[in-house]
Design an enzyme around this catalytic site. Structure first.
Site, PDB file in Angstrom:
ATOM      1  N   ARG A 294      -5.411  26.473  -8.721  1.00 28.88           N
ATOM      2  CA  ARG A 294      -5.543  25.595  -9.654  1.00 28.88           C
ATOM      3  C   ARG A 294      -4.297  24.838  -9.994  1.00 28.88           C
ATOM      4  O   ARG A 294      -4.023  24.300 -11.277  1.00 28.88           O
ATOM      5  CB  ARG A 294      -6.325  25.878 -10.700  1.00 28.88           C
ATOM      6  N   LYS A 316       0.976  10.779  -6.971  1.00 27.81           N
ATOM      7  CA  LYS A 316       0.005  10.672  -6.129  1.00 27.81           C
ATOM      8  C   LYS A 316       0.192  11.429  -5.182  1.00 27.81           C
ATOM      9  O   LYS A 316       1.247  11.305  -4.254  1.00 27.81           O
ATOM     10  CB  LYS A 316      -0.307   9.180  -5.831  1.00 27.81           C
ATOM     11  N   GLU A 358       9.844  -1.242   1.882  1.00 29.87           N
ATOM     12  CA  GLU A 358       9.842  -0.864   0.438  1.00 29.87           C
ATOM     13  C   GLU A 358      10.779  -0.977  -0.444  1.00 29.87           C
ATOM     14  O   GLU A 358      10.723  -1.361  -1.591  1.00 29.87           O
ATOM     15  CB  GLU A 358       9.195   0.736   0.737  1.00 29.87           C
ATOM     16  N   LYS A 393      10.080   1.987  -9.418  1.00 27.82           N
ATOM     17  CA  LYS A 393       8.926   2.520  -9.200  1.00 27.82           C
ATOM     18  C   LYS A 393       8.708   3.352 -10.592  1.00 27.82           C
ATOM     19  O   LYS A 393       7.673   3.307 -11.028  1.00 27.82           O
ATOM     20  CB  LYS A 393       8.985   3.387  -7.999  1.00 27.82           C
ATOM     21  N   GLU A 403      -2.866   5.115 -12.360  1.00 27.48           N
ATOM     22  CA  GLU A 403      -3.344   3.757 -11.476  1.00 27.48           C
ATOM     23  C   GLU A 403      -4.561   3.086 -12.362  1.00 27.48           C
ATOM     24  O   GLU A 403      -5.388   2.889 -11.208  1.00 27.48           O
ATOM     25  CB  GLU A 403      -3.428   4.261  -9.967  1.00 27.48           C
ATOM     26  N   ARG A 407       0.267  -0.622 -12.214  1.00 26.50           N
ATOM     27  CA  ARG A 407       0.705   0.063 -10.857  1.00 26.50           C
ATOM     28  C   ARG A 407       0.398  -0.609  -9.559  1.00 26.50           C
ATOM     29  O   ARG A 407       0.575  -0.582  -8.378  1.00 26.50           O
ATOM     30  CB  ARG A 407       0.021   1.529 -10.770  1.00 26.50           C
ATOM     31  N   ASN A 411       1.451  -2.736  -4.773  1.00 23.80           N
ATOM     32  CA  ASN A 411       0.609  -3.138  -3.451  1.00 23.80           C
ATOM     33  C   ASN A 411       0.942  -4.547  -3.109  1.00 23.80           C
ATOM     34  O   ASN A 411       0.341  -4.993  -2.020  1.00 23.80           O
ATOM     35  CB  ASN A 411      -0.935  -3.134  -3.816  1.00 23.80           C
ATOM     36  N   HIS A 414       0.438  -5.571   0.586  1.00 25.86           N
ATOM     37  CA  HIS A 414      -0.442  -4.496   1.062  1.00 25.86           C
ATOM     38  C   HIS A 414      -1.727  -5.247   1.257  1.00 25.86           C
ATOM     39  O   HIS A 414      -2.448  -4.499   2.254  1.00 25.86           O
ATOM     40  CB  HIS A 414      -0.522  -3.132   0.350  1.00 25.86           C
ATOM     41  N   HIS A 418      -2.262  -3.998   5.000  1.00 21.02           N
ATOM     42  CA  HIS A 418      -3.366  -3.220   5.483  1.00 21.02           C
ATOM     43  C   HIS A 418      -4.374  -3.573   6.680  1.00 21.02           C
ATOM     44  O   HIS A 418      -4.433  -3.115   7.507  1.00 21.02           O
ATOM     45  CB  HIS A 418      -4.246  -2.626   4.418  1.00 21.02           C
ATOM     46  N   HIS A 430       3.647   0.471   9.240  1.00 23.83           N
ATOM     47  CA  HIS A 430       3.253   0.305   7.862  1.00 23.83           C
ATOM     48  C   HIS A 430       4.491  -0.704   7.404  1.00 23.83           C
ATOM     49  O   HIS A 430       4.176  -1.745   6.693  1.00 23.83           O
ATOM     50  CB  HIS A 430       3.308   1.507   6.772  1.00 23.83           C
TER      51      HIS A 430
HETATM   52  N1  LIG Z   1       2.025   9.186  -2.363  1.00 22.00           N
HETATM   53  C1  LIG Z   1       2.388   8.041  -2.549  1.00 22.00           C
HETATM   54  O1  LIG Z   1       2.477   7.612  -3.643  1.00 22.00           O
HETATM   55  C2  LIG Z   1       2.491   7.469  -1.166  1.00 22.00           C
HETATM   56  C3  LIG Z   1       3.247   6.184  -1.212  1.00 22.00           C
HETATM   57  C4  LIG Z   1       3.735   5.552  -0.060  1.00 22.00           C
HETATM   58  C5  LIG Z   1       3.292   6.210   1.006  1.00 22.00           C
HETATM   59  N2  LIG Z   1       2.693   7.487   1.116  1.00 22.00           N
HETATM   60  C6  LIG Z   1       2.356   8.041   2.357  1.00 22.00           C
HETATM   61  O2  LIG Z   1       3.571   8.382   3.037  1.00 22.00           O
HETATM   62  C7  LIG Z   1       3.153   8.579   4.611  1.00 22.00           C
HETATM   63  C8  LIG Z   1       4.064   7.941   5.124  1.00 22.00           C
HETATM   64  O3  LIG Z   1       5.359   8.420   5.014  1.00 22.00           O
HETATM   65  P1  LIG Z   1       6.839   8.254   5.844  1.00 22.00           P
HETATM   66  O4  LIG Z   1       6.937   6.876   6.117  1.00 22.00           O
HETATM   67  O5  LIG Z   1       7.951   8.989   5.405  1.00 22.00           O
HETATM   68  O6  LIG Z   1       6.344   9.029   7.487  1.00 22.00           O
HETATM   69  P2  LIG Z   1       6.390  10.588   8.002  1.00 22.00           P
HETATM   70  O7  LIG Z   1       6.140  11.496   6.952  1.00 22.00           O
HETATM   71  O8  LIG Z   1       5.326  10.557   9.099  1.00 22.00           O
HETATM   72  O9  LIG Z   1       7.948  10.538   8.546  1.00 22.00           O
HETATM   73  C9  LIG Z   1       8.286   9.656   9.513  1.00 22.00           C
HETATM   74  C10 LIG Z   1       8.625  10.482  10.811  1.00 22.00           C
HETATM   75  O10 LIG Z   1      10.044  10.767  10.597  1.00 22.00           O
HETATM   76  C11 LIG Z   1      10.357  12.207  10.650  1.00 22.00           C
HETATM   77  N3  LIG Z   1      11.223  12.625   9.670  1.00 22.00           N
HETATM   78  C12 LIG Z   1      11.201  12.746   8.433  1.00 22.00           C
HETATM   79  N4  LIG Z   1      12.413  12.750   7.760  1.00 22.00           N
HETATM   80  C13 LIG Z   1      13.226  12.789   8.672  1.00 22.00           C
HETATM   81  C14 LIG Z   1      14.639  12.782   8.764  1.00 22.00           C
HETATM   82  N5  LIG Z   1      15.615  13.013   7.765  1.00 22.00           N
HETATM   83  N6  LIG Z   1      15.442  12.928  10.090  1.00 22.00           N
HETATM   84  C15 LIG Z   1      14.697  12.804  11.185  1.00 22.00           C
HETATM   85  N7  LIG Z   1      13.660  12.610  11.199  1.00 22.00           N
HETATM   86  C16 LIG Z   1      12.664  12.721  10.086  1.00 22.00           C
HETATM   87  C17 LIG Z   1       8.949  12.586  10.330  1.00 22.00           C
HETATM   88  O11 LIG Z   1       8.929  13.971  10.723  1.00 22.00           O
HETATM   89  C18 LIG Z   1       8.154  11.908  10.899  1.00 22.00           C
HETATM   90  O12 LIG Z   1       8.332  12.266  12.399  1.00 22.00           O
HETATM   91  C19 LIG Z   1       1.699   8.016   4.644  1.00 22.00           C
HETATM   92  O13 LIG Z   1       0.960   9.025   4.930  1.00 22.00           O
HETATM   93  C20 LIG Z   1       1.433   7.328   3.341  1.00 22.00           C
HETATM   94  O14 LIG Z   1       0.172   7.177   2.942  1.00 22.00           O
HETATM   95  C21 LIG Z   1       2.171   8.007   0.054  1.00 22.00           C
END
Ligand SMILES: NC(=O)c1ccc[n+]([C@@H]2O[C@H](COP(=O)([O-])OP(=O)(O)OC[C@H]3O[C@@H](n4cnc5c(N)ncnc54)[C@H](O)[C@@H]3O)[C@@H](O)[C@H]2O)c1
Length: 527
Positions: A294, A316, A358, A393, A403, A407, A411, A414, A418, A430
């Site tokens: 939990r 989130k 971003e 942010k 949200e 918030r 987007n 987006h 998307h 993305h």
């Molecule tokens: N929770 C939220 O508010 C929120 C907001 C935006 C995005 N997201 C989510 O985030 C995800 C995308 O995240 P991302 O763009 O970081 O992608 P990711 O986590 O897939 O990372 C991209 C790649 O880079 C590698 N990597 C990470 N750090 C590294 C480093 N320092 N050196 C070398 N390689 C490294 C990872 O292993 C991966 O292969 C999506 O699933 C999206 O839905 C969540």
């Protein structure tokens, strides 16, 4: 890879560089490099012999090459020769690898320390005091350009070493941003080298016990040992929990495998989950932390630019479902977020570029100064840039933690983005999709008379400068419209648009005629 940044000790002869360097290295358990000694070993003669036989120019050339070589390594304590960092080029080269510290001392102190030294070719012949004063005057300006100075007059080697280590620690935490949440608050710490101090920072937040470090093989190989070392040092009991790399693994199956690993290592509510990686790791580990027993404490250690400025902040967390991205999720506020920009040095260029979309988005939504800074200074993901995007942010999620309103501005780009991502079968990244989406949103705002045309010009120019696309190809505008409308319908939401009014100010509206959107999409299409 040894990750900790170098400590480079500079200073005039007799200020104690080698002895202090050795002591600092001993205390931190690091490798010590004395540049003069290394050059002597490699060339096979002492420095006085080198000066006599090959001339000072030859020696300076050796120094220059060694600076370049050492700047590529990490985790070292380096004592430079007294004149090694006088050339601006050498100072910049080594400066990129870590902390530069200049030791100083008064002339009498230097004379005392050099009383027995006979191997100082630059002091040969003349009256020593006079020669030291002349050389010091020549080098004063170059030494004064080093930001950190320690006056060693009257101090012991141990005392100076202590100050160098204190400096390393204090200099690392450059930014501390507090985030208010409905149930309390947490801190975001930003600073170069902070991954090596996660344990101590977690302790300060009252965390202890088992520390389940969730990561994937890509990030784990690079940074897990640094984090584990710091957790152990702070008295936590780290255990690495691996999941495969990639969005494809942001699933309930992966969460389930994490539960197994948590149970196997005896994680309980007195311990914590630490998410070390990009947004995927943050989301999947965060969801596991929100639901295991939990809820157990969560620490976010984002290592991509996108995760630093966006995914790790705001609470989130989610996993994907066959029917859509992020369909299963929760709100889980972290106890602590630690952002170490040095982690970005190993990130793929394409991933970094995606993150820039971003950062630029943050500027458009809430920080004209960030936007202007990026226009003027370009693409260095420096600490102040990341910190400012984080602040944008934070301000938004504080106002709307669950949200339900404001918030939505996050987007920006987006709605269009998307749809383009979906239609490309996710071959469009993305960040690229958001980039085109932001241009489409700004053009829509111009068409509706909400914002000046100049805003669109500035935004498109900035995105292009960061190598991001501003137009799309392959799809019919009508297809994109359908994809946008279906995507929203599936989520039971209205088709809403975030539109800029100016740089730093956006509005949310669902009052955009379909005809306007179709026309704008037509104009953004490349043929
Ligand atoms: N929770 C939220 O508010 C929120 C907001 C935006 C995005 N997201 C989510 O985030 C995800 C995308 O995240 P991302 O763009 O970081 O992608 P990711 O986590 O897939 O990372 C991209 C790649 O880079 C590698 N990597 C990470 N750090 C590294 C480093 N320092 N050196 C070398 N390689 C490294 C990872 O292993 C991966 O292969 C999506 O699933 C999206 O839905 C969540």
């Amino acid at each position: 890879m040894d990750y900790d940044r170098n400590i480079v000790i500079i200073g005039f002869m007799g200020t104690g560089k080698s002895k202090v360097g050795l002591e600092v290295a001993r205390r931190l358990g690091r490798e010590f490099v004395d540049m003069d000694t290394l050059i002597e070993e490699r060339v096979g003669m002492t420095i006085p012999e080198m000066f006599a036989r090959r001339g000072e120019g030859f020696f300076r050339q050796q120094e220059r090459q060694l600076c370049q070589e050492l700047a590529k390594r990490r985790g070292l304590v380096i004592a430079t020769g007294g004149g090694a960092l006088i050339p601006e080029e050498n100072r910049q080269t080594l400066g990129t690898s870590g902390l530069l510290v200049c030791l100083t001392c008064d002339v009498s102190g230097i004379l005392r320390r050099l009383a027995q030294a006979e191997d100082r070719p630059l002091l040969d012949g003349a009256d020593r005091r006079e020669r030291i004063e002349t050389l010091l005057a020549q080098r004063r300006e170059a030494y004064s350009r080093i930001a950190h100075q320690i006056d060693t007059t009257g101090l012991t080697v141990e005392e100076v070493a202590e100050r160098v280590i204190e400096l390393l620690k204090s200099e690392a935490v450059v930014e501390k941003i507090a985030v208010r949440t409905p149930t309390g608050s947490y801190e975001i710490r930003l600073g170069e080298g902070l991954l090596a101090r996660v344990g101590e920072l977690a302790r300060q937040q009252g965390l202890g016990g088992r520390a389940a470090l969730v990561t994937n093989p890509t990030v784990g190989d690079l940074y897990a040992s640094t984090v584990v070392k710091s957790l152990r040092k702070a008295g936590l009991e780290p255990i690495i929990c691996q999941v495969p790399d990639g969005e494809a693994y942001k699933t309930l199956d992966t969460v389930s495998s994490l539960y197994d690993q948590f149970i196997a290592c005896g994680l309980d509510r007195y311990g914590a989950v630490l998410a070390l990686g990009g947004g995927v790791i943050g989301d999947v580990a965060g969801f596991a932390a929100a639901t295991y027993m939990r809820g157990v404490p969560l620490v976010q250690l984002p290592t991509t630019l996108l995760a630093m400025v966006d995914a790790s902040i705001g609470g989130k967390v989610a996993v994907d479902h066959a029917q859509g991205k992020n369909l299963i999720g929760a709100f889980k506020q972290p106890e602590l977020v630690v952002i170490d920009p040095l982690a970005l040095t190993t990130l793929d260029e394409a991933e970094t570029q995606s993150g820039w979309a971003e950062v630029i988005k943050a500027g458009v939504i809430g920080s004209p100064s960030l936007f202007k800074h990026l226009e003027e200074r370009g693409d260095e993901p420096s600490l102040p840039v990341i910190a400012e995007a984080v602040r944008v942010k934070v301000a938004i999620v504080e106002e709307d933690p669950y949200e339900s309103g404001r918030r939505a501005v996050l987007n920006l780009g987006h709605t269009f983005g998307h749809a383009l991502e979906l239609l490309s079968g996710f071959t469009l990244r993305h960040g690229e999709a958001v980039s085109i989406g932001m241009v489409a949103a700004t053009r829509t705002a111009v068409a509706l008379g909400l914002c000046d045309e100049m805003v669109e010009g500035r935004l498109a120019a900035l995105l292009r400068r960061f190598g991001l696309p501003t137009r799309y190809e392959d799809h019919e505008p009508r297809e994109i419209w359908e994809a946008m409308a279906t995507d929203k319908k599936k989520q039971g939401k209205k088709l809403r648009f975030v539109l800029p009014r100016a740089i730093g100010q956006v509005v949310v509206t669902d009052q955009v005629p379909k005809a306007v959107i179709l026309e704008i999409l037509e104009r953004l299409r490349t043929r």
